[in-house]
Design an enzyme around this catalytic site. Structure first.
Site, PDB file in Angstrom:
ATOM      1  N   ASP A  60       1.136  -1.194   0.025  1.00 38.96           N
ATOM      2  CA  ASP A  60      -0.051  -0.163   0.057  1.00 38.96           C
ATOM      3  C   ASP A  60       0.576   0.932  -0.194  1.00 38.96           C
ATOM      4  OD1 ASP A  60      -2.282  -1.909  -0.025  1.00 38.96           O
ATOM      5  OD2 ASP A  60      -2.815  -0.714   2.544  1.00 38.96           O
ATOM      6  N   LEU A  61       1.436   1.134   0.028  1.00 39.16           N
ATOM      7  CA  LEU A  61       2.832   2.671   1.160  1.00 39.16           C
ATOM      8  C   LEU A  61       3.448   2.970  -0.464  1.00 39.16           C
ATOM      9  CD1 LEU A  61       3.400   2.090   4.646  1.00 39.16           C
ATOM     10  CD2 LEU A  61       1.676   3.437   3.798  1.00 39.16           C
TER      11      LEU A  61
END
Length: 452
Positions: A222-223
């Site tokens: 995600d990051l």
């Protein structure tokens, strides 16, 4: 060069009128930081004057993280939320930051929500209604960037797809963040970080050498996708300054995860062979290069060459290891990995982590304690770099947040405003300034359930 200069002047003029709609509300919030840095000034920030329409839901934490990065850099981020329940992450707890007012109902503001929504303004709006879509169309016309994370085609029925909005605003940069992209056989799959970690190779190479595959401790896919997408948006803004045209950005977790396999993917492509699997904190080609148990925790050493191995031997108190035929070169040490790792760990277990840190200070040897999260946030270097900031939240009082990591010589990005509350009335200046709505229009829209 003249076109570029004119473009930024145009942004600046618009920012001085339309983007300041929430200025009186948000600039009054005092910002305190653990570092000596001054509070960030919006007019010096790299993305000052850029307006972002944040239509992300938390199907993937990547999306609010992406728009938060843009907000940290000075963009004016308008977060569209459900008019009653808001963003799903508002309910993701505990823990919660408690409300100061005892009469206020609810558990407080969730730590998860607070982590990815600073420097934004909340707009409670339902686009199930035609009037809600009209508002979004007007906003899209006035925005530079739109970020969304619906399944491919999911916004078309609301007239909020790229093709529709491009007709309204040809300069719009429209970023779509999904699990598997706009094309391909998996494009209609919902994508969560852990599933993509598993399917795209990361989980297979993460974990102990003789253990099961595990996910990374944070939602790293995600990051990294949020980072890739924010970078792509800024590149598209530069391209627009040159061409005057916006474009559609197709970003997805699966592509970004494959990209971040980096040297391991390159090795597999070049060799055509199966990868070497999980290594825990160890390195497949360098020894010693891993964490070792101490009397009260763990410490990591990085003996990247023969000289550093010699430093390690001397500081551990065993200089004779340097001339042991099993350990003279890195190739020897890789061949006798179990022997040298066992000898090192039997030694490190005799002192505390702090004692070893003090002993290796100034040695030139790469070393580090293995800290937990509280140990990290209270680390003297983390504090000195201003990576923990305190901001006054209007309902919860002073709260601590992780700060933005990049330092500039001419600007000070950071936490200018706390994550916005839900169902706090949007100022009339916003409706009159950007959308030209009257108070009667606003009242009618609230009565219809379009606005919170």
């Amino acid at each position: 060069m003249m076109n570029v200069a004119f473009r930024f002047q145009a942004i600046s003029r618009r920012a001085s009128s339309g983007c300041s709609y929430n200025y009186n509300v948000w600039r009054r919030v005092p910002l305190r930081s653990y570092s000596s840095a001054v509070s960030p000034l919006s007019d010096t920030l790299p993305l000052s004057g850029i307006r972002v329409l944040d239509m992300t839901r938390v199907l993937a934490g990547v999306s609010p993280y992406c728009t938060q990065i843009l907000g940290d850099l000075g963009a004016d981020v308008i977060k569209v939320e459900h008019p009653v329940r808001g963003d799903d992450t508002r309910a993701w707890g505990p823990p919660y930051a408690q409300y100061e007012d005892p009469s206020k109902t609810g558990p407080g503001e969730s730590a998860y929500y607070l982590a990815v929504n600073r420097n934004k303004k909340s707009l409670g709006l339902s686009f199930q209604h035609k009037s809600g879509v009209e508002i979004l169309h007007k906003l899209a016309k006035e925005c530079d960037v739109l970020v969304e994370n619906y399944l491919p085609g999911g916004l078309k029925k609301y007239g909020m797809d790229y093709e529709t909005l491009r007709e309204i605003n040809p300069k719009l940069i429209y970023a779509s963040i999904t699990g598997y992209g706009q094309t391909g056989p998996y494009s209609n799959r919902a994508g969560y970080d852990v599933m993509v970690e598993a399917e795209m190779g990361l989980m297979h190479i993460t974990g102990a050498r003789d253990g099961a595959p595990v996910k990374v401790g944070v939602a790293v896919t995600d990051l990294t996708t949020g980072l890739y997408t924010s970078n792509a948006i800024m590149a598209a803004l530069l391209a627009r300054a040159r061409t005057g045209r916006g474009q559609h950005i197709d970003a997805c977790l699966s592509d970004c995860q494959v990209a971040t396999l980096s040297n391991l993917a390159s090795s597999a492509l070049i060799s055509g062979k199966k990868d070497s699997g999980r290594w825990g904190t160890a390195h497949p080609s360098i020894v010693p290069y891993r964490s070792y148990k101490t009397l009260d925790g763990d410490i990591l050493f990085g003996g990247g060459n023969d000289r550093l191995f010699g430093v390690l031997c001397d500081r551990l108190g065993f200089p004779e290891w340097k001339t042991d035929s099993r350990f003279v070169t890195n190739s020897d040490r890789v061949q006798h990995r179990a022997d040298i790792d066992g000898m090192i760990e039997s030694t490190t277990q005799k002192k505390t982590t702090k004692q070893w840190l003090d002993l290796f200070e100034g040695s030139g040897m790469p070393y580090a304690a293995v800290n937990d999260i509280q140990g990290t946030l209270n680390h003297e270097h983390v504090q000195a770099r201003g990576m923990v900031t305190e901001v006054d939240h209007p309902a919860c009082g002073p709260i601590k947040l992780v700060n933005t990591p990049i330092k500039y010589s001419e600007a000070t990005p950071g936490v200018r405003t706390p994550p916005p509350q839900l169902l706090v009335n949007t100022p009339t200046r916003f409706w009159g300034g950007i959308l030209e709505y009257s108070e009667a229009d606003i009242a009618r829209l609230k009565e219809e359930g379009v606005l919170s």
